[in-house]
Enzyme design. Structure first.
Site, PDB file in Angstrom:
ATOM      1  N   GLY A   1       0.795  -1.213   0.000  1.00 54.02           N
ATOM      2  CA  GLY A   1       0.000   0.000   0.000  1.00 54.02           C
ATOM      3  C   GLY A   1       0.831   1.267   0.000  1.00 54.02           C
ATOM      4  O   GLY A   1       2.058   1.248  -0.065  1.00 54.02           O
TER       5      GLY A   1
ATOM      6  N   ASP B   1      -3.225 -13.289   2.510  1.00 55.50           N
ATOM      7  CA  ASP B   1      -4.347 -12.531   3.049  1.00 55.50           C
ATOM      8  C   ASP B   1      -4.380 -12.688   4.556  1.00 55.50           C
ATOM      9  O   ASP B   1      -4.339 -13.818   5.068  1.00 55.50           O
ATOM     10  CB  ASP B   1      -5.655 -13.046   2.434  1.00 55.50           C
ATOM     11  CG  ASP B   1      -6.788 -12.053   2.560  1.00 55.50           C
ATOM     12  OD1 ASP B   1      -6.980 -11.510   3.671  1.00 55.50           O
ATOM     13  OD2 ASP B   1      -7.495 -11.812   1.557  1.00 55.50           O
TER      14      ASP B   1
ATOM     15  N   TYR C   1      -2.349 -18.883   7.550  1.00 52.36           N
ATOM     16  CA  TYR C   1      -1.302 -18.193   6.791  1.00 52.36           C
ATOM     17  C   TYR C   1      -0.590 -17.169   7.680  1.00 52.36           C
ATOM     18  O   TYR C   1       0.626 -17.013   7.602  1.00 52.36           O
ATOM     19  CB  TYR C   1      -1.918 -17.512   5.571  1.00 52.36           C
ATOM     20  CG  TYR C   1      -0.896 -16.939   4.623  1.00 52.36           C
ATOM     21  CD1 TYR C   1      -0.108 -17.779   3.837  1.00 52.36           C
ATOM     22  CD2 TYR C   1      -0.700 -15.565   4.516  1.00 52.36           C
ATOM     23  CE1 TYR C   1       0.833 -17.268   2.963  1.00 52.36           C
ATOM     24  CE2 TYR C   1       0.238 -15.045   3.647  1.00 52.36           C
ATOM     25  CZ  TYR C   1       1.009 -15.899   2.879  1.00 52.36           C
ATOM     26  OH  TYR C   1       1.957 -15.382   2.027  1.00 52.36           O
TER      27      TYR C   1
ATOM     28  N   LEU D   1      -0.042  -2.971   8.908  1.00 52.05           N
ATOM     29  CA  LEU D   1      -0.709  -1.877   8.195  1.00 52.05           C
ATOM     30  C   LEU D   1      -1.862  -2.351   7.323  1.00 52.05           C
ATOM     31  O   LEU D   1      -2.631  -1.533   6.826  1.00 52.05           O
ATOM     32  CB  LEU D   1       0.295  -1.122   7.310  1.00 52.05           C
ATOM     33  CG  LEU D   1       1.288  -0.185   8.004  1.00 52.05           C
ATOM     34  CD1 LEU D   1       2.479  -0.952   8.567  1.00 52.05           C
ATOM     35  CD2 LEU D   1       1.790   0.870   7.032  1.00 52.05           C
TER      36      LEU D   1
ATOM     37  N   LYS E   1       1.404 -13.936  19.078  1.00 52.95           N
ATOM     38  CA  LYS E   1       1.411 -14.561  20.411  1.00 52.95           C
ATOM     39  C   LYS E   1       1.923 -15.996  20.343  1.00 52.95           C
ATOM     40  O   LYS E   1       2.797 -16.409  21.117  1.00 52.95           O
ATOM     41  CB  LYS E   1      -0.002 -14.527  20.990  1.00 52.95           C
ATOM     42  CG  LYS E   1      -0.206 -15.346  22.269  1.00 52.95           C
ATOM     43  CD  LYS E   1      -1.647 -15.254  22.725  1.00 52.95           C
ATOM     44  CE  LYS E   1      -1.946 -16.235  23.839  1.00 52.95           C
ATOM     45  NZ  LYS E   1      -1.995 -17.638  23.359  1.00 52.95           N
TER      46      LYS E   1
ATOM     47  N   TYR F   1     -16.121   1.852   8.503  1.00 45.64           N
ATOM     48  CA  TYR F   1     -14.661   1.785   8.508  1.00 45.64           C
ATOM     49  C   TYR F   1     -14.085   2.181   9.862  1.00 45.64           C
ATOM     50  O   TYR F   1     -13.286   1.454  10.456  1.00 45.64           O
ATOM     51  CB  TYR F   1     -14.075   2.683   7.419  1.00 45.64           C
ATOM     52  CG  TYR F   1     -12.602   2.970   7.601  1.00 45.64           C
ATOM     53  CD1 TYR F   1     -11.654   1.962   7.409  1.00 45.64           C
ATOM     54  CD2 TYR F   1     -12.151   4.237   7.980  1.00 45.64           C
ATOM     55  CE1 TYR F   1     -10.300   2.211   7.590  1.00 45.64           C
ATOM     56  CE2 TYR F   1     -10.803   4.491   8.158  1.00 45.64           C
ATOM     57  CZ  TYR F   1      -9.884   3.473   7.970  1.00 45.64           C
ATOM     58  OH  TYR F   1      -8.540   3.723   8.161  1.00 45.64           O
TER      59      TYR F   1
ATOM     60  N   THR G   1      -2.234  11.595   6.101  1.00 46.70           N
ATOM     61  CA  THR G   1      -0.953  11.403   5.426  1.00 46.70           C
ATOM     62  C   THR G   1      -1.118  11.636   3.922  1.00 46.70           C
ATOM     63  O   THR G   1      -2.121  11.247   3.323  1.00 46.70           O
ATOM     64  CB  THR G   1      -0.441   9.974   5.667  1.00 46.70           C
ATOM     65  OG1 THR G   1      -0.467   9.703   7.070  1.00 46.70           O
ATOM     66  CG2 THR G   1       0.982   9.820   5.159  1.00 46.70           C
TER      67      THR G   1
ATOM     68  N   HIS H   1      -3.447   7.013  -3.944  1.00 41.95           N
ATOM     69  CA  HIS H   1      -4.280   6.608  -5.073  1.00 41.95           C
ATOM     70  C   HIS H   1      -5.038   7.828  -5.589  1.00 41.95           C
ATOM     71  O   HIS H   1      -5.563   8.618  -4.807  1.00 41.95           O
ATOM     72  CB  HIS H   1      -5.267   5.522  -4.648  1.00 41.95           C
ATOM     73  CG  HIS H   1      -5.895   4.820  -5.795  1.00 41.95           C
ATOM     74  ND1 HIS H   1      -6.921   5.371  -6.532  1.00 41.95           N
ATOM     75  CD2 HIS H   1      -5.633   3.616  -6.374  1.00 41.95           C
ATOM     76  CE1 HIS H   1      -7.283   4.544  -7.495  1.00 41.95           C
ATOM     77  NE2 HIS H   1      -6.521   3.470  -7.419  1.00 41.95           N
TER      78      HIS H   1
ATOM     79  N   ARG I   1      -9.297  11.394  -0.746  1.00 43.46           N
ATOM     80  CA  ARG I   1      -8.658  12.354   0.150  1.00 43.46           C
ATOM     81  C   ARG I   1      -8.551  13.710  -0.552  1.00 43.46           C
ATOM     82  O   ARG I   1      -8.390  13.800  -1.763  1.00 43.46           O
ATOM     83  CB  ARG I   1      -7.282  11.851   0.573  1.00 43.46           C
ATOM     84  CG  ARG I   1      -7.349  10.620   1.458  1.00 43.46           C
ATOM     85  CD  ARG I   1      -5.972  10.212   1.918  1.00 43.46           C
ATOM     86  NE  ARG I   1      -5.650   8.866   1.509  1.00 43.46           N
ATOM     87  CZ  ARG I   1      -4.694   8.131   2.061  1.00 43.46           C
ATOM     88  NH1 ARG I   1      -3.960   8.614   3.020  1.00 43.46           N
ATOM     89  NH2 ARG I   1      -4.460   6.906   1.632  1.00 43.46           N
TER      90      ARG I   1
END
Length: 313
Positions: free
Chosen positions: A10, A57, A63, A77, A109, A145, A175, A181, A186
């Site tokens: 990202g 993912d 995974y 992130l 953990k 979100y 930021t 993108h 934003r």
């Protein structure tokens, strides 16, 4: 150190990957799997040959346990971040932002209580009840979100409180910079794209509402300072640039720097449009000895040049 970065493909994650490589760290960069085998912004980093890229993912707990083995620290992130999409597909945000964070915490953990730096967002604060916003400001879930990010922060903290997992929560504010993108909604990217296309820049109300903008290199440096903090330093810690700019002034700067023929188009002010969103970064200054260094008049031209390249202008 051997470092795993989730969301390395990202905007912020790719910059973090590059900076950690320059410091000599061994990087495992997680990119969300897709059938095109595309690594997102990792395709453009200048250190691709020096990192190990994994496609997967965080929604898969097995995974997550596999990729966290034998690493020294995790920068988490990975998240779904587009606020408008969260209104129509909230369940996918629960799966990625909450359950994905649970999977990373559980894996850290089970693989030896690995140090975890978890990335939050200023969206958890909602409309400011007071400014500047410090870490004690109430949480206000004003979108699915933001609700999932509040829950993800709580999930990470629960692993510190219940299991002693060394977790630190970083909370970025607004930021901006290269690799944003063009359609992420934003204000900085929106204004630049529209200015380069000669389209009107939409400013709501009189445009005197203010925002604070942090250049991505400053934020990445702040994230890296967490590596040197004490394992018991949990945060959350606000990370941003407290300098304020009106939306109207930002639009005028973008038009001037791009040499655009665009005009400002004033419109009705939405009821939920906050008058200010300014971070209080005194905790970061004291605990991390961190201070943003790149002003808007330096970072904005760099960001504009990036958009000129990707838009072909």
């Amino acid at each position: 150190m051997k470092i795993l970065i989730t969301g390395a493909d990202g905007f912020i994650g790719s910059h973090l990957t590059e900076m950690l490589v320059t410091q000599g760290h061994e990087i495992i960069a997680l990119s969300q799997y897709n059938s095109f085998n595309n690594w997102g912004w990792l395709e453009d980093v200048n250190c691709k040959s020096k990192i190990k890229v994994l496609a997967g993912d965080i929604r898969d707990p097995h995974y997550c346990k596999y990729i966290t083995k034998d690493v020294d620290i995790i920068f988490h992130l990975a998240a779904l971040i587009a606020i408008p999409y969260s209104y129509v597909a909230p369940d996918s945000y629960v799966d990625t932002n909450i359950k994905g964070t649970l999977n990373i915490c559980q894996a850290a953990k089970e693989n030896g209580n690995i140090r975890l730096i978890h990335t939050s967002t200023s969206e958890v604060y909602g409309t400011a009840q007071y400014v500047p916003i410090d870490e004690n400001h109430p949480m206000q879930p004003q979108s699915p979100y933001s609700a999932t990010k509040i829950a993800a922060d709580a999930m990470a903290m629960s692993f510190y409180n219940a299991f002693g997992l060394p977790v630190t929560i970083a909370r970025p504010f607004n930021t901006y910079g290269p690799r944003m993108h063009p359609d992420d909604g934003r204000v900085v990217s929106n204004f630049i794209v529209r200015a380069l296309r000669g389209e009107p820049l939409a400013v709501y109300g009189d445009g005197n509402q203010t925002r604070s903008f942090c250049y991505v290199d400053d934020l990445v440096k702040a994230l890296i300072t967490f590596m040197g903090s004490e394992p018991g330093f949990t945060g959350p810690v606000n990370l941003g640039n407290p300098s304020e700019f009106t939306i109207k002034d930002l639009a005028q700067q973008v038009i001037s720097l791009t040499g655009s023929t665009s005009k400002i188009a004033y419109g009705a002010l939405p009821e939920d449009d906050p008058k200010q969103r300014q971070p209080d970064i005194s905790l970061a200054q004291k605990a991390l000895d961190w201070q943003p260094e790149i002003p808007l008049d330096t970072g904005l031209p760099k960001t504009i040049e990036y958009f000129k390249q990707i838009l072909g202008d």
